[in-house]
Write an enzyme that holds these catalytic residues in place. Structure first.
Site, PDB file in Angstrom:
ATOM      1  N   ASP A 274    -154.994 -29.930 -78.600  1.00 48.74           N
ATOM      2  CA  ASP A 274    -154.751 -30.610 -79.870  1.00 48.74           C
ATOM      3  C   ASP A 274    -155.032 -32.107 -79.782  1.00 48.74           C
ATOM      4  OD1 ASP A 274    -154.187 -28.605 -81.572  1.00 48.74           O
ATOM      5  OD2 ASP A 274    -152.051 -28.995 -81.771  1.00 48.74           O
ATOM      6  N   ASP A 333    -146.754 -25.380 -70.391  1.00 52.95           N
ATOM      7  CA  ASP A 333    -147.084 -26.696 -70.923  1.00 52.95           C
ATOM      8  C   ASP A 333    -148.047 -27.414 -69.983  1.00 52.95           C
ATOM      9  OD1 ASP A 333    -145.630 -26.329 -73.177  1.00 52.95           O
ATOM     10  OD2 ASP A 333    -143.928 -27.570 -72.575  1.00 52.95           O
ATOM     11  N   ASP A 335    -147.988 -30.020 -68.184  1.00 51.98           N
ATOM     12  CA  ASP A 335    -147.543 -30.582 -66.908  1.00 51.98           C
ATOM     13  C   ASP A 335    -146.948 -29.536 -65.977  1.00 51.98           C
ATOM     14  OD1 ASP A 335    -145.463 -30.424 -68.857  1.00 51.98           O
ATOM     15  OD2 ASP A 335    -144.160 -31.539 -67.502  1.00 51.98           O
ATOM     16  N   ASP A 427    -139.646 -22.881 -79.745  1.00 54.27           N
ATOM     17  CA  ASP A 427    -139.235 -21.986 -78.668  1.00 54.27           C
ATOM     18  C   ASP A 427    -137.868 -21.379 -78.943  1.00 54.27           C
ATOM     19  OD1 ASP A 427    -137.995 -24.422 -78.476  1.00 54.27           O
ATOM     20  OD2 ASP A 427    -138.688 -24.866 -76.443  1.00 54.27           O
TER      21      ASP A 427
END
Length: 692
Positions: A274, A333, A335, A427
């Site tokens: 994104d 994600d 990281d 989530d």
């Protein structure tokens, strides 16, 4: 048997005359001992003097060594204090505050200003009252108890009072009649909430102890392991990596996912980008292309319009027709760096458990020892995974999905309505809806996925604002669905009262109200009071329980307690924003990453790198270096900023601690003093990453 008796015979001095010792006892024989000669005594004396001299020299060296160490310690302390003073001076001179922050803010400006003005009004009022109380103290009004003050008011002759005495008399009467009772009522309400929340925390800890004592852990069925290891049965798995302008970490996450130990024909990796920065898009696209040439099944997907933030990104990834071929979807994600055996340790838990919709792994942190802020975050999140998630997963098969490092059954996602863009906690939203549809969750405490912690207070503050405003949005939206859901009353009670109200609303409410507002007010209105066990003993016990999952963090138990109360300001503000649907509740700011990797990840990347990849990546190396230099230059322009709300509360608490000295309230004074210092350090942005 009788003890032997001793008789001494001899004349003259012991230096020259033999001395005979006899022991009279029928069972003992006569023993004669000759006294030492004079030369022997002289030799002994010289030896003793040498020993004394040697011991004196050793003692001198020990004292000198200790003095040297003490001087070094004092020098180090002085250097630290000087450096701290210089940092504070630069911070104040720069004048950078959160009010003139140019970066996207997660707080509504109007709400932020009103909240700060309220705290500032309390501060000025407390300063005025402190001056009033000090003047009254020197005029003899300090008696240690409000009842004694009232006794003095009603017994002293009215004529002897001056104007100040009359004003202070009216102030005491107002306190007793109008301010004290409602403040004490509010304090009692907060104390009850505090006790209830502490009991909930205690029950969770007992559940964790029981799990450890009984060695309870989710175990996949044996035939599931056999299917993987012997029969080679691997279900189709889709892996999604959502990211947005995260050029510091994209290489690590993509490399870690591409190194997952799973047949390449049974896995597809989606990089859902994104990013709105052209350079970042190009770098990520090239990284994906590099792994495609290495044989990985990986695709790059980019959205021009970032609608719905992460939820919209995941939703777009699930909209492709080929997704129907896959049974499970793993989410990481940008990281996060899963271990190669991640899928082999999570997927088997779905085998022959058709009601299991989610398998969640715990997080571990590559930078947990980077600074004090990361150490305190590690304590908090370790308790969350070790205690909260594990206990809820074992006993009720429900917990909040952490948004990453988890594997979903795609059927569970589809039946629960898929990803929705209505909140910033997509989530938790999908987890609640899946639970209402009867799906069960499994938490694996022994499967870890490495990630990063925010290293700056600014990044952590924005992350916490999103994490605490989103649940309140979701609670307002999901409450009717929970009430109408066809689940047991116990599950409804657990979800409404424990999951949402107690842990998401009541906790930040009483933490801020009780320790940051009511406690300072009771110093100026002593008719309302907080017991010492509320101020000290129970919070210390709860902090001790919170720190148990990370025993190495015990030296930080006091900073952890103070920092959690300091963060209650941000959490309370976020909770109010989410509950009343204020503008800041719907803003999403990506948490800033630093791009740290563990040593094992770096070694594995080096081993996987081929000569061809090196040759192909050489032309892009200059671009990467240029990008890094540009990032460093922009980083040099950044400043640590001061936070006005935290600073105002710091001075409010320090003022209240000064007032508590007049009442000789020991525990209250120390708590207010150290809590005020904690707010001051956080307000000056001295706790996390230091840029300026």
């Amino acid at each position: 048997m009788a003890l032997p008796s001793f008789n001494w015979w001899g004349k003259g001095s012991h230096k020259g005359t033999p001395v005979v010792v006899t022991m009279e006892n029928p069972n003992w024989s006569m023993v004669e001992l000759e006294a030492p000669s004079e030369s022997d005594f002289q030799t002994s004396t010289v030896t003793q003097e040498k020993a004394r001299g040697k011991n004196a020299k050793q003692l001198t060296w020990v004292l000198l060594l200790k003095a040297h160490r003490a001087a070094g310690c004092l020098t180090s302390v002085a250097s630290t204090l000087f450096s701290l003073g210089s940092t504070i001076r630069r911070r104040v001179i720069s004048g950078q505050t959160d009010n003139n922050d140019s970066t996207p803010s997660t707080e509504n400006k109007t709400v932020k200003t009103r909240f700060y003005n309220c705290i500032k009004a309390f501060l000025w009022l407390s300063l005025l009252l402190l001056g009033f109380e000090i003047a009254a103290y020197f005029k003899g009004w300090h008696f240690g108890a409000p009842k004694l003050q009232l006794q003095y008011i009603f017994t002293a002759p009215f004529g002897v009072r001056d104007l100040f005495d009359g004003l202070y008399t009216r102030w005491v009467l107002i306190r007793v009649g109008y301010l004290g009772p409602p403040l004490q009522f509010l304090a009692n309400v907060c104390i009850i909430l505090f006790i209830v929340q502490s009991l909930d925390r205690l029950v969770l800890c007992l559940g964790c102890f029981w799990i450890r004592f009984k060695k309870i852990k989710p175990i996949p069925k044996q035939d599931a392991i056999v299917d993987l290891e012997e029969n080679g049965f691997f279900p189709m798995v889709l892996v999604q990596i959502p990211m947005c302008n995260e050029k510091e970490v994209y290489q690590q996450s993509i490399a870690a996912v591409c190194n997952l130990d799973w047949p390449k024909s049974k896995i597809l990796i989606q990089v859902l980008d994104d990013s709105d920065e052209p350079t970042t898009q190009l770098l990520i696209r090239e990284e994906v292309h590099k792994w495609q040439q290495d044989g990985a099944r990986i695709v790059y997907r980019h959205r021009v319009i970032r609608d719905g933030y992460k939820a919209g990104n995941l939703k777009s990834g699930m909209s492709y027709s080929y997704v129907k071929e896959y049974e499970f979807v793993a989410i990481f994600d940008a990281d996060f760096q899963p271990a190669p055996d991640f899928l082999k340790r999570t997927i088997p838990h779905f085998k022959d458990n058709e009601d299991v919709g989610l398998v969640q792994a715990r997080w571990s942190f590559v930078n947990k020892d980077e600074n004090l802020l990361t150490r305190l975050q590690n304590v908090n999140l370790s308790f969350h995974f070790e205690v909260e998630q594990q206990v809820n997963g074992v006993f009720i098969n429900f917990f909040g999905f952490n948004g990453t490092a988890g594997v979903w059954r795609i059927k569970a996602l589809e039946e629960s309505g898929g990803w929705l863009e209505r909140t910033t906690v997509e989530d938790m939203d999908i987890a609640v809806r899946a639970h209402l549809h009867g799906w069960k969750f499994v938490f694996l405490n022994d499967v870890e996925c490495q990630c990063e912690l925010p290293e700056s207070y600014e990044a952590y503050r924005k992350q916490q604002h999103r994490w605490h405003s989103g649940p309140m949005q979701l609670f307002r939206l999901c409450l009717p669905d929970i009430i109408r859901a066809k689940i047991s009353m116990w599950k409804k009670f657990n979800m409404i009262f424990l999951f949402f109200l107690l842990r998401k609303l009541i906790l930040p409410f009483y933490s801020f109200t009780l320790f940051c507002i009511i406690l300072p007010m009771t110093m100026f209105i002593p008719e309302a009071e907080l017991p010492a066990w509320v101020v000290c003993y129970i919070p210390a016990t709860m902090s001790f329980l919170n720190i148990l999952p990370t025993p190495k963090s015990f030296p930080f138990i006091v900073p952890y307690l103070l920092f959690e109360n300091t963060m209650s300001v941000t959490k309370f503000n976020a909770m109010i924003s989410g509950l009343f649907q204020l503008g800041s509740a719907y803003e999403w700011v990506v948490t800033k990453k630093s791009g740290r990797s563990s040593e094992g990840d770096l070694v594995s990347l080096v081993e996987k790198e081929t000569k061809q990849q090196r040759e192909e990546s050489e032309p892009n190396l200059d671009e990467t270096k240029t990008d890094i230099l540009r990032e460093q230059k922009s980083r040099q322009k950044k400043h640590n900023r001061m936070y006005t709300k935290e600073l105002a509360l710091a001075f409010l608490l320090l003022t209240a601690s000064a007032r508590s000295l007049l009442s000789a309230q020991g525990i209250h004074f120390y708590f207010l003093l150290f809590q005020g210092i904690s707010f001051l350090l956080v307000g000056l942005d001295l706790i996390g990453e230091q840029v300026l």
